[in-house]
Design a protein around this motif. Structure first.
Motif, mmCIF file in Angstrom:
data_model
loop_
_atom_site.group_PDB
_atom_site.id
_atom_site.type_symbol
_atom_site.label_atom_id
_atom_site.label_comp_id
_atom_site.label_asym_id
_atom_site.label_seq_id
_atom_site.Cartn_x
_atom_site.Cartn_y
_atom_site.Cartn_z
ATOM 1 N N ARG A 96 -22.763 -32.296 -24.809
ATOM 2 C CA ARG A 96 -21.512 -32.258 -24.052
ATOM 3 C C ARG A 96 -21.117 -30.814 -23.783
ATOM 4 N NH1 ARG A 96 -17.810 -35.731 -22.734
ATOM 5 N NH2 ARG A 96 -18.538 -37.335 -24.170
ATOM 6 N N HIS A 97 -20.703 -30.527 -22.555
ATOM 7 C CA HIS A 97 -20.321 -29.171 -22.185
ATOM 8 C C HIS A 97 -18.982 -28.811 -22.807
ATOM 9 C CE1 HIS A 97 -19.418 -26.000 -18.876
ATOM 10 N NE2 HIS A 97 -19.974 -25.454 -19.945
ATOM 11 N N MET A 98 -18.986 -27.744 -23.602
ATOM 12 C CA MET A 98 -17.758 -27.190 -24.157
ATOM 13 C C MET A 98 -17.512 -25.873 -23.431
ATOM 14 S SD MET A 98 -17.130 -29.449 -26.532
ATOM 15 C CE MET A 98 -15.949 -28.700 -27.649
ATOM 16 N N PRO A 99 -16.613 -25.826 -22.430
ATOM 17 C CA PRO A 99 -16.417 -24.602 -21.648
ATOM 18 C C PRO A 99 -16.201 -23.393 -22.545
ATOM 19 C CG PRO A 99 -15.211 -26.409 -20.659
ATOM 20 C CD PRO A 99 -15.738 -26.924 -21.972
ATOM 21 N N GLY A 100 -16.970 -22.348 -22.283
ATOM 22 C CA GLY A 100 -16.921 -21.150 -23.110
ATOM 23 C C GLY A 100 -17.845 -21.214 -24.295
ATOM 24 N N GLY A 101 -18.534 -22.329 -24.477
ATOM 25 C CA GLY A 101 -19.437 -22.486 -25.608
ATOM 26 C C GLY A 101 -20.683 -21.638 -25.465
ATOM 27 N N LEU A 102 -21.064 -20.963 -26.513
ATOM 28 C CA LEU A 102 -22.209 -20.049 -26.480
ATOM 29 C C LEU A 102 -23.472 -20.756 -26.003
ATOM 30 C CD1 LEU A 102 -23.486 -17.287 -27.267
ATOM 31 C CD2 LEU A 102 -23.845 -18.233 -29.561
ATOM 32 N N PHE A 103 -23.719 -21.973 -26.491
ATOM 33 C CA PHE A 103 -24.951 -22.677 -26.140
ATOM 34 C C PHE A 103 -24.759 -23.628 -24.965
ATOM 35 C CE2 PHE A 103 -28.100 -26.127 -26.768
ATOM 36 C CZ PHE A 103 -29.249 -25.381 -26.655
ATOM 37 N N THR A 104 -23.643 -24.356 -24.937
ATOM 38 C CA THR A 104 -23.511 -25.365 -23.888
ATOM 39 C C THR A 104 -23.301 -24.741 -22.506
ATOM 40 O OG1 THR A 104 -21.111 -25.694 -24.166
ATOM 41 C CG2 THR A 104 -22.586 -27.007 -25.549
ATOM 42 N N ASP A 105 -22.669 -23.576 -22.431
ATOM 43 C CA ASP A 105 -22.582 -22.889 -21.131
ATOM 44 C C ASP A 105 -23.979 -22.583 -20.601
ATOM 45 O OD1 ASP A 105 -19.867 -22.948 -20.866
ATOM 46 O OD2 ASP A 105 -19.529 -20.825 -21.294
ATOM 47 N N GLN A 106 -24.871 -22.190 -21.492
ATOM 48 C CA GLN A 106 -26.256 -21.903 -21.104
ATOM 49 C C GLN A 106 -26.949 -23.175 -20.612
ATOM 50 O OE1 GLN A 106 -28.626 -20.438 -24.342
ATOM 51 N NE2 GLN A 106 -30.547 -20.553 -23.207
ATOM 52 N N VAL A 107 -26.760 -24.277 -21.337
ATOM 53 C CA VAL A 107 -27.395 -25.544 -20.961
ATOM 54 C C VAL A 107 -26.966 -25.961 -19.562
ATOM 55 C CG1 VAL A 107 -27.513 -28.014 -21.490
ATOM 56 C CG2 VAL A 107 -27.690 -26.342 -23.331
ATOM 57 N N PHE A 108 -25.667 -25.786 -19.243
ATOM 58 C CA PHE A 108 -25.136 -26.280 -17.976
ATOM 59 C C PHE A 108 -25.204 -25.259 -16.837
ATOM 60 C CE2 PHE A 108 -23.733 -29.641 -20.621
ATOM 61 C CZ PHE A 108 -23.469 -30.717 -19.793
ATOM 62 N N SER A 109 -25.729 -24.060 -17.101
ATOM 63 C CA SER A 109 -25.762 -23.065 -16.024
ATOM 64 C C SER A 109 -27.140 -22.435 -15.846
ATOM 65 C CB SER A 109 -24.711 -21.980 -16.264
ATOM 66 O OG SER A 109 -24.944 -21.335 -17.512
ATOM 67 N N THR A 110 -27.633 -21.729 -16.854
ATOM 68 C CA THR A 110 -28.849 -20.939 -16.665
ATOM 69 C C THR A 110 -30.116 -21.574 -17.234
ATOM 70 O OG1 THR A 110 -28.433 -19.704 -18.719
ATOM 71 C CG2 THR A 110 -27.508 -18.812 -16.681
ATOM 72 N N MET A 111 -29.990 -22.554 -18.120
ATOM 73 C CA MET A 111 -31.184 -23.142 -18.724
ATOM 74 C C MET A 111 -32.004 -23.882 -17.674
ATOM 75 S SD MET A 111 -31.524 -25.583 -22.098
ATOM 76 C CE MET A 111 -30.917 -24.255 -23.173
ATOM 77 N N LYS A 112 -33.322 -23.764 -17.800
ATOM 78 C CA LYS A 112 -34.210 -24.427 -16.851
ATOM 79 C C LYS A 112 -35.438 -24.961 -17.574
ATOM 80 C CE LYS A 112 -36.270 -19.951 -15.563
ATOM 81 N NZ LYS A 112 -35.566 -19.234 -16.658
#
Length: 341
Positions: free
Chosen positions: A166-182
């Motif tokens: 689940r995306h937690m805005p500002g989260g160190l890992f979840t921001d990465q999952v939902f933006s830059t991770m590929k």
């Protein structure tokens, strides 16, 4: 200096260094104390100090109140011994069955199941084996020693490892999952961890209680029970604020149609009129109470937000005669949860 720790009623003993937590020493020795978050937030590792003294590192008072601490209760994930100890704790058979490993993994796929839920599929190294029990979790090893824990959402028989994030805005890992991770990104993790898995020494019907992405380990449990040929009755209560929070509702309905001893009760607390929700409403654990006022013959496996898990345990035991030792839980704790006093 090290101290001798004795666990009752099993009689198991292990040594603990003076700057080491009781839980860390137990895990190192292969002694199966129950645990969840390892951060003093979920209370899964709570037990009694029969003799000896401990001090506690930072923890949340909802997990261990001042009154409980004064009565000799302890959170073993935060407890530092100052003497030899005798503990009273319910050990978990099978918790050390599989070795805890650190290994690299490759991102195989990313699939957004809801606006704030991503299913992350991992590919493990071809030369590595990773064994775990349905319901356990892993921890990603991030920079600066930080860790993020996620339950494994697939049964051990399923092959691929998937996680529901689940995306937690500002989260160190979840921001990465939902933006830059590929796809093909390399991550590192440690696991399997946790003592949230089905106790196979019982044939009691199971209530599976999930809120939000707490569905992930419950999904693994259902898949494992099905693959193993278990005939234990299972009823899944899955709660969310909005219908979209039940992001695999169709899969659960499919299970209900295909598994004779499985039933599914979706519950939504804050549906909007335009969403046309016609199912159960309110708090998910209240739906269980309404359906099962006498739970004395049941086991409960609950996973989700701490407030949901805590409310369910309190009310099931107090109002529905559920034996306290038959409530098994994995409370999801975010970094924001851990920052609360």
């Amino acid at each position: 200096m090290s101290f001798q720790i004795t666990v009752q009623p099993s009689g198991h003993q292990f040594s603990c260094e003076e700057d080491e937590t009781v839980l860390a020493a137990a895990m190192r020795a292969g002694v199966g104390l129950p645990y969840g978050c390892k951060n003093g937030a979920c209370s899964s590792c709570k037990g009694k100090v029969v003799s000896g003294s401990v001090s506690h590192k930072a923890h949340q008072r909802r997990a261990l109140s001042e009154e409980e601490e004064a009565a000799g209760m302890s959170l073993f994930c935060c407890a530092i011994p100052h003497s030899d100890l005798v503990l009273q704790a319910r050990e978990v058979v099978g918790s050390g069955e599989f070795p805890i490993k650190k290994m690299p993994t490759r991102v195989n796929a990313l699939e957004k199941m809801a606006p704030d839920v991503m299913v992350l599929t991992l590919q493990l190294p071809a030369n590595e084996t990773f064994q775990y029990k349905a319901g356990q979790y892993l921890e990603f090893l991030l920079r600066d020693g930080k860790r993020r824990a996620y339950s494994i959402a697939t049964a051990p028989e399923g092959g691929a490892i998937t996680l529901h994030i689940r995306h937690m805005p500002g989260g160190l890992f979840t921001d990465q999952v939902f933006s830059t991770m590929k796809e093909r990104d390399i991550l590192r993790f440690e696991g399997p961890l946790g003592t949230f898995f089905v106790r196979d020494d019982s044939d009691k019907p199971m209530v599976l209680l999930a809120s939000g992405t707490g569905f992930a380990p419950i999904k693994a449990i259902v898949e494992h029970e099905r693959a193993s040929g278990s005939k234990r009755p299972m009823t899944l209560y899955w709660g969310g604020r909005r219908p979209q929070d039940l992001y695999m509702d169709a899969l659960c309905r499919q299970w209900a149609a295909e598994i004779p001893h499985f039933s599914y009760v979706p519950v939504v607390s804050d549906a909007l009129p335009e969403e046309g929700w016609t199912g159960r409403t309110g708090f998910v654990h209240q739906a269980v109470i309404d359906d099962l006022p006498d739970m004395s013959g049941y086991q409960v496996y609950a996973c989700g937000a701490p407030i949901v898990v805590e409310s369910a345990k309190r009310d099931f035991v107090k109002d529905c005669k559920l034996p306290e030792e038959e409530f098994y839980a994995d409370a999801f704790t975010s970094e924001a949860d851990l920052q609360q006093p």
